[in-house]
Design a protein around this motif. Structure first.
Motif, PDB file in Angstrom:
ATOM      1  N   MET A 299       0.837  -1.202   0.000  1.00  0.00           N
ATOM      2  CA  MET A 299       0.000   0.000   0.000  1.00  0.00           C
ATOM      3  C   MET A 299       0.871   1.250   0.000  1.00  0.00           C
ATOM      4  SD  MET A 299      -3.227  -0.283  -0.268  1.00  0.00           S
ATOM      5  CE  MET A 299      -3.449   1.430   0.164  1.00  0.00           C
ATOM      6  N   ASP A 300       1.942   1.220   0.792  1.00  0.00           N
ATOM      7  CA  ASP A 300       2.847   2.374   0.818  1.00  0.00           C
ATOM      8  C   ASP A 300       3.475   2.598  -0.555  1.00  0.00           C
ATOM      9  OD1 ASP A 300       2.326   2.793   3.487  1.00  0.00           O
ATOM     10  OD2 ASP A 300       4.060   1.649   4.205  1.00  0.00           O
ATOM     11  N   LEU A 301       3.907   1.530  -1.204  1.00  0.00           N
ATOM     12  CA  LEU A 301       4.479   1.646  -2.547  1.00  0.00           C
ATOM     13  C   LEU A 301       3.451   2.175  -3.544  1.00  0.00           C
ATOM     14  CD1 LEU A 301       6.542  -1.684  -2.738  1.00  0.00           C
ATOM     15  CD2 LEU A 301       7.456   0.646  -2.571  1.00  0.00           C
ATOM     16  N   LEU A 302       2.201   1.679  -3.423  1.00  0.00           N
ATOM     17  CA  LEU A 302       1.138   2.123  -4.323  1.00  0.00           C
ATOM     18  C   LEU A 302       0.895   3.618  -4.183  1.00  0.00           C
ATOM     19  CD1 LEU A 302      -1.011   1.306  -6.402  1.00  0.00           C
ATOM     20  CD2 LEU A 302      -2.560   0.824  -4.500  1.00  0.00           C
ATOM     21  N   GLN A 303       0.920   4.129  -2.924  1.00  0.00           N
ATOM     22  CA  GLN A 303       0.693   5.556  -2.712  1.00  0.00           C
ATOM     23  C   GLN A 303       1.841   6.387  -3.291  1.00  0.00           C
ATOM     24  OE1 GLN A 303      -0.280   5.538   1.645  1.00  0.00           O
ATOM     25  NE2 GLN A 303      -2.056   6.731   0.986  1.00  0.00           N
ATOM     26  N   ILE A 304       3.078   5.823  -3.198  1.00  0.00           N
ATOM     27  CA  ILE A 304       4.222   6.543  -3.757  1.00  0.00           C
ATOM     28  C   ILE A 304       4.099   6.651  -5.281  1.00  0.00           C
ATOM     29  CG2 ILE A 304       6.724   6.415  -4.168  1.00  0.00           C
ATOM     30  CD1 ILE A 304       6.953   5.120  -1.367  1.00  0.00           C
ATOM     31  N   TYR A 305       3.744   5.519  -5.915  1.00  0.00           N
ATOM     32  CA  TYR A 305       3.675   5.493  -7.383  1.00  0.00           C
ATOM     33  C   TYR A 305       2.385   6.109  -7.932  1.00  0.00           C
ATOM     34  CZ  TYR A 305       7.814   2.539  -7.343  1.00  0.00           C
ATOM     35  OH  TYR A 305       9.084   2.064  -7.170  1.00  0.00           O
ATOM     36  N   SER A 306       1.388   6.370  -7.023  1.00  0.00           N
ATOM     37  CA  SER A 306       0.126   6.955  -7.504  1.00  0.00           C
ATOM     38  C   SER A 306       0.116   8.467  -7.378  1.00  0.00           C
ATOM     39  CB  SER A 306      -1.053   6.366  -6.731  1.00  0.00           C
ATOM     40  OG  SER A 306      -0.995   6.764  -5.362  1.00  0.00           O
ATOM     41  N   GLN A 307       1.232   9.061  -6.903  1.00  0.00           N
ATOM     42  CA  GLN A 307       1.289  10.525  -6.808  1.00  0.00           C
ATOM     43  C   GLN A 307       1.106  11.150  -8.179  1.00  0.00           C
ATOM     44  OE1 GLN A 307       4.895  11.632  -4.841  1.00  0.00           O
ATOM     45  NE2 GLN A 307       4.318  10.677  -2.882  1.00  0.00           N
ATOM     46  N   GLY A 308       0.227  12.117  -8.235  1.00  0.00           N
ATOM     47  CA  GLY A 308      -0.096  12.758  -9.508  1.00  0.00           C
ATOM     48  C   GLY A 308      -1.328  12.169 -10.156  1.00  0.00           C
ATOM     49  N   ASP A 309      -1.705  10.950  -9.740  1.00  0.00           N
ATOM     50  CA  ASP A 309      -2.928  10.327 -10.268  1.00  0.00           C
ATOM     51  C   ASP A 309      -3.995  10.442  -9.178  1.00  0.00           C
ATOM     52  OD1 ASP A 309      -4.989   8.690 -11.146  1.00  0.00           O
ATOM     53  OD2 ASP A 309      -3.631   7.232 -12.083  1.00  0.00           O
ATOM     54  N   GLU A 310      -4.797  11.515  -9.233  1.00  0.00           N
ATOM     55  CA  GLU A 310      -5.755  11.787  -8.158  1.00  0.00           C
ATOM     56  C   GLU A 310      -6.765  10.653  -7.976  1.00  0.00           C
ATOM     57  OE1 GLU A 310      -7.648  15.520  -8.594  1.00  0.00           O
ATOM     58  OE2 GLU A 310      -5.769  16.657  -8.567  1.00  0.00           O
ATOM     59  N   ARG A 311      -7.217  10.096  -9.081  1.00  0.00           N
ATOM     60  CA  ARG A 311      -8.223   9.025  -8.984  1.00  0.00           C
ATOM     61  C   ARG A 311      -7.649   7.798  -8.264  1.00  0.00           C
ATOM     62  NH1 ARG A 311     -11.088   6.000 -14.151  1.00  0.00           N
ATOM     63  NH2 ARG A 311     -12.519   4.696 -12.907  1.00  0.00           N
ATOM     64  N   LEU A 312      -6.456   7.386  -8.681  1.00  0.00           N
ATOM     65  CA  LEU A 312      -5.831   6.225  -8.057  1.00  0.00           C
ATOM     66  C   LEU A 312      -5.465   6.513  -6.599  1.00  0.00           C
ATOM     67  CD1 LEU A 312      -4.841   3.347  -8.521  1.00  0.00           C
ATOM     68  CD2 LEU A 312      -2.630   4.282  -9.261  1.00  0.00           C
ATOM     69  N   ASN A 313      -4.997   7.746  -6.334  1.00  0.00           N
ATOM     70  CA  ASN A 313      -4.616   8.131  -4.976  1.00  0.00           C
ATOM     71  C   ASN A 313      -5.836   8.135  -4.037  1.00  0.00           C
ATOM     72  OD1 ASN A 313      -2.555   8.900  -3.157  1.00  0.00           O
ATOM     73  ND2 ASN A 313      -3.315  11.006  -3.213  1.00  0.00           N
ATOM     74  N   LYS A 314      -6.993   8.512  -4.577  1.00  0.00           N
ATOM     75  CA  LYS A 314      -8.236   8.519  -3.781  1.00  0.00           C
ATOM     76  C   LYS A 314      -8.562   7.112  -3.312  1.00  0.00           C
ATOM     77  CE  LYS A 314     -13.196   9.360  -4.294  1.00  0.00           C
ATOM     78  NZ  LYS A 314     -14.268   9.783  -5.236  1.00  0.00           N
ATOM     79  N   TYR A 315      -8.483   6.159  -4.235  1.00  0.00           N
ATOM     80  CA  TYR A 315      -8.780   4.767  -3.856  1.00  0.00           C
ATOM     81  C   TYR A 315      -7.721   4.212  -2.899  1.00  0.00           C
ATOM     82  CZ  TYR A 315     -12.251   4.814  -7.610  1.00  0.00           C
ATOM     83  OH  TYR A 315     -13.323   5.104  -8.398  1.00  0.00           O
ATOM     84  N   ALA A 316      -6.473   4.618  -3.113  1.00  0.00           N
ATOM     85  CA  ALA A 316      -5.394   4.134  -2.247  1.00  0.00           C
ATOM     86  C   ALA A 316      -5.590   4.619  -0.809  1.00  0.00           C
ATOM     87  CB  ALA A 316      -4.034   4.602  -2.795  1.00  0.00           C
ATOM     88  N   LYS A 317      -6.014   5.859  -0.655  1.00  0.00           N
ATOM     89  CA  LYS A 317      -6.245   6.396   0.695  1.00  0.00           C
ATOM     90  C   LYS A 317      -7.396   5.668   1.398  1.00  0.00           C
ATOM     91  CE  LYS A 317      -4.423  11.076   0.047  1.00  0.00           C
ATOM     92  NZ  LYS A 317      -4.754  12.528  -0.017  1.00  0.00           N
ATOM     93  N   ALA A 318      -8.463   5.354   0.630  1.00  0.00           N
ATOM     94  CA  ALA A 318      -9.593   4.617   1.208  1.00  0.00           C
ATOM     95  C   ALA A 318      -9.154   3.231   1.667  1.00  0.00           C
ATOM     96  CB  ALA A 318     -10.727   4.512   0.190  1.00  0.00           C
ATOM     97  N   MET A 319      -8.310   2.592   0.858  1.00  0.00           N
ATOM     98  CA  MET A 319      -7.790   1.279   1.235  1.00  0.00           C
ATOM     99  C   MET A 319      -6.898   1.382   2.470  1.00  0.00           C
ATOM    100  SD  MET A 319      -6.881  -0.069  -2.618  1.00  0.00           S
ATOM    101  CE  MET A 319      -6.119  -1.593  -2.096  1.00  0.00           C
ATOM    102  N   LYS A 320      -6.122   2.480   2.558  1.00  0.00           N
ATOM    103  CA  LYS A 320      -5.244   2.669   3.717  1.00  0.00           C
ATOM    104  C   LYS A 320      -6.056   2.828   4.998  1.00  0.00           C
ATOM    105  CE  LYS A 320      -1.038   3.417   5.331  1.00  0.00           C
ATOM    106  NZ  LYS A 320       0.045   2.430   5.247  1.00  0.00           N
ATOM    107  N   ARG A 321      -7.191   3.556   4.893  1.00  0.00           N
ATOM    108  CA  ARG A 321      -8.049   3.728   6.078  1.00  0.00           C
ATOM    109  C   ARG A 321      -8.606   2.386   6.552  1.00  0.00           C
ATOM    110  NH1 ARG A 321      -9.683   8.471   3.300  1.00  0.00           N
ATOM    111  NH2 ARG A 321     -11.533   7.401   2.463  1.00  0.00           N
TER     112      ARG A 321
END
Length: 508
Positions: A299-321
């Protein structure tokens, strides 16, 4: 003319007394035993009662106090007719009697009977001798002495048995009880004798009692510990033994109070069940942690590589919660499984409570008041403050939910020395050890026995115990600190939760 009742199990004595007294113009009724006499006395108030000491179905020494306990009979004149006066000392006043006449030759007995009535007519009863009248005319009999000695020996055994012993006649009336039976039921002997045995029990169990009393002469019936019946708030087992002699049939009932034994058995079963759940929780938490480490890292790697992709980052944050929630649940599972105690410190329980409340109050309903009563000069405890914060928060949260509106929570502390009684119920404790007790008391809805017995099970829910693993975690954390937790509660009367923790360098 006097109204007279004669009580004796010997037909010859009853005929002698009836003929003697009726010739003098007195009204005479007779009874062959104590039970028959009590039935007559329900509607007949005599002036004089002549009563034999040794007879079946409530003996004379038991019957006299029963008579004296009845307000309408407190002034009746009681005269004991004793066939054992030469062999055994008769203490008249202990029986509540007014006089005693030794059974002997009929002509001599008649003189003392007449003398007693004459003095009663002249209101000179205070002149009557408190000694046994006619004693000088009879002699000791060895066989009687031996029988009395045997009777006293048996009575000594019965009086010191822990089992409750009853004798019933063929109509289920109680004619004998030993001291343990009196203590178990909590009714004085004079009220217990002659009462109906099955009516002592809870109404829902009375038919069951009547069935077990319906026993064949060559058999015995039982109500075992597993199917115990309720008697005055206690659970009891019964063993019913029939007894038949030449004259009458009776039942001997041996009763045991099994309440404490059943409670202890239930505690052991709950403890074994809890241990099994703890083992399961520990295994699940361990596997969860292994999986979560991989998920969390990716998940941490996904958030790093999803920077700049707001849609992907939104889903990543929900998964992190969601992942954070699972991590919290795993922490509670570890607490319940008694793993942890990560950073134990010697702290003041009073200071801990005051600091914790400053945080907890912010999340509470404003209508709920919290009061404290913290003991001075109390020993420190060795605990992990963060885990104890979880304990206090969870207990208070359940108290708030139980009140369902305005109410008061009282938090108190004290230091207590554990005695032998505590040790009986709490494995792992030692008599003489000191513990610091933290008590949380609310005035909420309270709980019944079943809820109390299950409240520390993972995911057990009620309307106000629906907090997933929180109370299970409380149990695990307290046990992991070598303490224990107990709960006192009644429906509509609130709940008290007592948390005991070992005292460090107790202030004895």
């Amino acid at each position: 003319m006097k109204k007279i009742l004669v009580i004796d199990n010997h037909p010859v004595m009853l005929k002698f007394m009836t003929d003697l007294l009726e010739k003098q113009g007195h009204q005479v009724l007779t009874a062959e035993d104590g039970l028959s006499a009590l039935a007559i006395l329900e509607s007949y108030i005599p002036d004089i009662i002549f009563v034999d000491l040794i007879m079946p179905n409530i003996s004379g020494d038991k019957l006299c106090p029963i008579i004296r306990a009845k307000p309408e009979l407190k002034d009746v004149y009681l005269v004991i007719l004793s066939a054992i006066a030469a062999e055994k000392e008769i203490k008249i006043t202990e029986f509540g009697a007014n006089a005693c006449i030794a059974k002997g030759p009929f002509n001599i007995m008649a003189e003392y009977v007449f003398a007693t009535i004459d003095q009663l007519d002249r209101d000179e009863t205070s002149d009557l001798s408190k000694d046994v009248m006619g004693l000088q005319h009879i002699h000791q009999r060895n066989i009687t002495k031996e029988l009395l000695r045997s009777k006293e020996h048996i009575e000594l055994i019965l009086n010191n048995m822990s089992e409750a012993i009853f004798e019933l006649n063929d109509k289920e009336k109680i004619v004998y009880v030993n001291p343990s039976a009196i203590a178990l039921i909590g009714i004085p002997e004079e009220k217990l004798l002659s009462s109906n045995f099955s009516e002592l029990f809870h109404k829902s169990h009375q038919n069951k009692i009547r069935d077990v009393l319906d026993v064949d002469d060559d058999a015995q019936n039982m109500i075992t510990e597993e199917s115990a019946v309720m008697l005055k708030g206690k659970q009891v087992s019964l063993n019913v033994l029939p007894f038949q002699d030449e004259e009458q049939r009776s039942l001997i009932v041996i009763m045991n109070n099994v309440s404490e034994r059943k409670r202890m058995k239930a505690r052991i079963e709950r403890a074994q069940k809890t241990e099994a759940i703890v083992t399961l929780a520990s295994g699940i938490a361990h596997e969860f942690n292994n999986c979560l480490m991989g998920i969390s890292g990716n998940m941490d790697l996904l958030q790093i590589y999803s920077q700049g992709d707001e849609r992907l980052n939104k889903y990543a944050k929900a998964m992190k919660r969601s992942l954070t929630r699972i991590v919290g649940l795993t922490s509670q599972l570890l607490a319940y499984a008694r793993r942890g105690k990560y950073e134990p410190q010697n702290i003041s329980i009073n200071a801990f409570v005051e600091d914790a409340l400053t945080i907890i109050r912010h999340s509470m309903e404003s209508s709920v008041k919290v009061k404290t009563n913290l003991a001075k000069h109390i020993s420190k405890v060795e605990v992990d403050p963060s885990q104890m914060q979880m304990v206090l928060s969870s207990v208070i949260a359940n108290s708030v939910e139980a009140m369902e509106g305005p109410g008061t929570i009282n938090i108190s502390t004290r230091e207590e020395k554990i005695d032998e009684e505590y040790v009986k119920h709490l494995r792992g404790t030692n008599p003489g050890a000191y513990y610091v007790c933290l008590t949380v008391k609310d005035d909420g809805k309270g709980m019944g026995e079943e809820t109390i017995s299950r409240m520390f099970e993972p995911f057990f829910t009620t309307k106000f115990l629906g907090r997933g693993l929180s109370m299970a975690a409380v149990f695990g954390i307290v046990k992991n600190h070598d303490g224990w937790i107990s709960v006192d509660s009644e429906l509509d009367k609130g709940t008290e939760v007592h948390i005991y923790l070992p005292a460090v360098n107790p202030q004895t």
